[in-house]
Design an enzyme around this catalytic site. Sequence first.
Site, short mmCIF file in Angstrom:
data_model
loop_
_atom_site.label_atom_id
_atom_site.label_comp_id
_atom_site.label_asym_id
_atom_site.label_seq_id
_atom_site.Cartn_x
_atom_site.Cartn_y
_atom_site.Cartn_z
N LYS A 16 0.84 -1.20 0.00
CA LYS A 16 0.00 0.00 0.00
C LYS A 16 0.88 1.26 0.00
CE LYS A 16 -2.25 -1.24 3.81
NZ LYS A 16 -1.56 -2.51 4.10
N ARG A 91 -10.42 0.13 8.26
CA ARG A 91 -9.94 -1.20 8.60
C ARG A 91 -10.99 -2.02 9.32
NH1 ARG A 91 -4.18 0.01 8.65
NH2 ARG A 91 -3.00 -1.78 9.32
N ARG A 130 11.69 -5.14 5.66
CA ARG A 130 11.37 -3.75 5.27
C ARG A 130 12.22 -2.74 6.04
NH1 ARG A 130 5.31 -1.65 5.61
NH2 ARG A 130 5.52 -2.39 7.75
N ARG A 163 10.56 -0.70 11.44
CA ARG A 163 9.41 -0.44 12.32
C ARG A 163 9.36 -1.43 13.47
NH1 ARG A 163 4.18 0.41 8.49
NH2 ARG A 163 3.27 -0.94 10.07
P1 AP5 Z 1 4.69 -1.53 2.02
O1 AP5 Z 1 4.36 -0.77 0.79
O2 AP5 Z 1 5.37 -0.84 3.13
O3 AP5 Z 1 3.38 -2.34 2.53
P2 AP5 Z 1 2.04 -1.81 3.22
O4 AP5 Z 1 0.91 -2.47 2.52
O5 AP5 Z 1 2.05 -0.32 3.30
O6 AP5 Z 1 2.21 -2.51 4.64
P3 AP5 Z 1 2.08 -1.92 6.13
O7 AP5 Z 1 2.84 -2.83 7.04
O8 AP5 Z 1 2.40 -0.47 6.16
O9 AP5 Z 1 0.58 -2.13 6.36
P4 AP5 Z 1 -0.15 -2.13 7.71
O10 AP5 Z 1 -1.54 -2.08 7.22
O11 AP5 Z 1 0.18 -3.25 8.60
O12 AP5 Z 1 0.47 -0.87 8.48
P5 AP5 Z 1 -0.11 0.56 8.85
O13 AP5 Z 1 1.02 1.49 8.91
O14 AP5 Z 1 -1.28 0.88 8.02
O15 AP5 Z 1 5.59 -2.79 1.54
C1 AP5 Z 1 6.04 -3.75 2.48
C2 AP5 Z 1 7.44 -4.24 2.07
O16 AP5 Z 1 7.35 -4.97 0.86
C3 AP5 Z 1 8.45 -3.12 1.83
O17 AP5 Z 1 9.70 -3.57 2.28
C4 AP5 Z 1 8.45 -2.96 0.32
O18 AP5 Z 1 9.69 -2.48 -0.18
C5 AP5 Z 1 8.18 -4.38 -0.15
N1 AP5 Z 1 7.38 -4.43 -1.38
C6 AP5 Z 1 6.33 -3.62 -1.72
N2 AP5 Z 1 5.82 -3.97 -2.92
C7 AP5 Z 1 6.57 -5.04 -3.33
C8 AP5 Z 1 6.52 -5.86 -4.50
N3 AP5 Z 1 5.60 -5.63 -5.47
N4 AP5 Z 1 7.41 -6.89 -4.59
C9 AP5 Z 1 8.33 -7.11 -3.61
N5 AP5 Z 1 8.43 -6.36 -2.49
C10 AP5 Z 1 7.55 -5.34 -2.36
O19 AP5 Z 1 -0.67 0.29 10.34
C11 AP5 Z 1 0.21 0.04 11.41
C12 AP5 Z 1 -0.55 -0.04 12.72
O20 AP5 Z 1 -1.21 1.22 12.97
C13 AP5 Z 1 -1.69 -1.07 12.74
O21 AP5 Z 1 -1.23 -2.36 13.11
C14 AP5 Z 1 -2.63 -0.46 13.80
O22 AP5 Z 1 -2.15 -0.71 15.10
C15 AP5 Z 1 -2.51 1.03 13.53
N6 AP5 Z 1 -3.52 1.51 12.57
C16 AP5 Z 1 -3.27 2.11 11.36
N7 AP5 Z 1 -4.42 2.41 10.74
C17 AP5 Z 1 -5.43 1.98 11.56
C18 AP5 Z 1 -6.84 1.99 11.44
N8 AP5 Z 1 -7.46 2.50 10.35
N9 AP5 Z 1 -7.56 1.47 12.47
C19 AP5 Z 1 -6.95 0.97 13.57
N10 AP5 Z 1 -5.62 0.92 13.73
C20 AP5 Z 1 -4.86 1.43 12.73
MG MG Z 2 2.12 1.09 4.88
#
Ligand code: AP5
Ligand code: MG
Length: 220
Positions: A16, A91, A130, A163
Amino acid sequence: MTQFNLILLGPPGAGKGTQAGRIVAEYGIPHISTGDILRAAVKNQTQMGLEAKKFMDAGELVPDSVVIGIVKDRLQEPDTAKGFLMDGFPRTIPQAEALDEVLDALDRGVTKTLVILVDEEDLVRRLTGRRICRSCQTPFHVMFNPPKNEGVCDVCGGELYQRDDDTEATVRNRLDVYRNQTEPLIDYYDRAGVVARIDGAQAPDVVYESIRAALGPAGA
Ligand code: AP5
Ligand code: MG
Ligand code: ZN
């Protein structure tokens, strides 16, 4: 004027954040990542950050009331008039309903929900390798998407870090939480007829081409 009120949906590690950078550059809309906003609050040790940290470190969701408040505030900003890209929100069903209410009141609706699909074992490998930029939050990967200079962001020269929630145990829990609480949103948006399923297992540039095809031209 075509509106791009977009949602990026998909499991942790689906790409994402990686795709968000490309989308907002081409479509000229702001990137609204609740994860990035929460991590900034943790770093600044605000009241909200202190409360959110314990949920985030455990890989659990921060309470709906907190994140809904963040998004409602953010959607008041004038830069969202042409559209926005939600990353990591909604989410839960209550979050999706809250977003629909806010958009309804503005006579707007969700234009497209991009669901990025990737196999679970690939997700674990992506997340445990990552690295993120401390300044601009761009994600890299030590093997799959390495920066030109180790530890340094290609985009802004910032320092890369890992992270706290990217350990294998926390990643597994985040995947369970996704399956139980977030995956049902695919049906929710299917009922609204706005879902585009994107194969996220391809290389990042190939994934982006599928996204562009689903969104159509950026327009004027
Ligand atoms: P990356 O692009 O970073 O993946 P992502 O989908 O953004 O994954 P996240 O871990 O950020 O998602 P998340 O939903 O867990 O975290 P968030 O910050 O939203 O890519 C991942 C890796 O893969 C990278 O190393 C990249 O280089 C590699 N990659 C990418 N594309 C690739 C490809 N095509 N091929 C190979 N490699 C590739 O949330 C974190 C925390 O915040 C949650 O756990 C929760 O506690 C809280 N939170 C956030 N939003 C909410 C909400 N709406 N409600 C409640 N809690 C929330
Ligand atoms: Mg992300
Ligand atoms: Zn950077």
